[in-house]
Design an enzyme around this catalytic site. Sequence first.
Site, short mmCIF file in Angstrom:
data_model
loop_
_atom_site.label_atom_id
_atom_site.label_comp_id
_atom_site.label_asym_id
_atom_site.label_seq_id
_atom_site.Cartn_x
_atom_site.Cartn_y
_atom_site.Cartn_z
NE ARG A 183 -3.62 -2.41 0.11
CZ ARG A 183 -3.26 -3.52 -0.56
NH1 ARG A 183 -2.19 -3.53 -1.33
NH2 ARG A 183 -3.97 -4.61 -0.47
CB SER A 233 -8.88 -2.31 4.57
OG SER A 233 -9.30 -3.51 3.98
CD GLU A 303 -5.48 -0.25 2.91
OE1 GLU A 303 -5.18 -1.22 3.64
OE2 GLU A 303 -5.97 -0.37 1.77
#
Length: 311
Positions: A183, A233, A303
């Site tokens: 990520r 998420s 995130e």
Amino acid sequence: MQNNISIIIERICGAVPEDRVLRNEPMSRHTSFRIGGPAAAFVIVNNEEELEEVLAVVTGSGTEHMIIGNGSNLLVSDAGYPGILIKLGGAFDSIVRDENNPCRVKVGAAMLMSRTSAFLTENGLSGFEFASGIPGSIGGAVFMNAGAYGGEIKDVVTTVRVMDPDGTNLRTVSGEDMQFSYRHSIAEDEGILILSAEMELKEDAPEAIAARVAELQYKRNSKQPVNYPSAGSTFKRPAGGYAAALIEQSGLKGYTVGGAQVSEKHSGFVINIGNATCEDVLAVMRHVRETVFSDSGITLEPEVRLINCSL
Ligand SMILES: Cc1cc2nc3c(=O)[nH]c(=O)nc-3n(C[C@H](O)[C@H](O)[C@H](O)COP(=O)(O)OP(=O)(O)OC[C@H]3O[C@@H](n4cnc5c(N)ncnc54)[C@H](O)[C@@H]3O)c2cc1C
């Protein structure tokens, strides 16, 4: 400051037609969370020249600014954003197959993953199935090195066309130089803007690709709270565990503040069950972080990208 920003917005209107410069635009209209107060201006930029000009205006004047994609990984403050938000459209919303190499495509940063996947499926190009259900743009996916079901954007991207934060130094960088990791990409460290990406796929029968896309979509719909606004998420996967499992073990499924809730269906998602504010989501996130830390000693990192707000 307000005067200043008005002057900057006037100057942006010299670079981009006025109907694409939205003043005091509520960010709740542009985020999948359906949360966020107004941006001083929300500017839709349709080609590289416009982008260069807008960036020259905002960086030259030191005005706060940021590029967004499809807004599917953002939590924007209830107070909004005091500067200029830039969104790509027009020529950036495109996909073309390479004439010399039929397995390669060049995808503009504004293209949605879903539309990219539909094009690749129709054209018998496989390797992007993992990303078909991620509700972001190619620009956001490259920035985040988005991934799902064992695949990541770095697996298919060969080169990325970028420019510096001030709109100069247009260049093509290799996938390796993007320094993709979980990520994350170098775009986060250096603030570079992603204009397009070249991807390399493999040929396969469209029906076989479509079947794999449908199977992953089914999995996604059965496991994720896709009927509620969210940003996917909420926390990154910590080393040695899964955020959702830790949150569930701490008994936080269904934990609610105002309109924000830890999803009953998938505890890795905070969802907007109705008129949630950014503060509601932050309150849920803080409580989750504190409880998981005191139960497991693991600190969850967000995130979702926090815009003009913090945990
Ligand atoms: C229901 C749901 C499911 C999801 N599932 C997944 C999943 O399976 N896997 C996954 O990885 N993510 C998932 N996400 C999160 C999100 O879709 C991804 O992170 C996606 O890549 C974000 O893309 P975006 O275009 O919406 O970017 P945005 O949310 O608009 O922006 C994210 C970041 O990218 C930057 N950015 C955007 N465009 C550019 C550009 N052109 N140049 C430079 N920087 C840019 C922004 O500044 C921001 O920092 C999910 C989200 C939702 C709502």
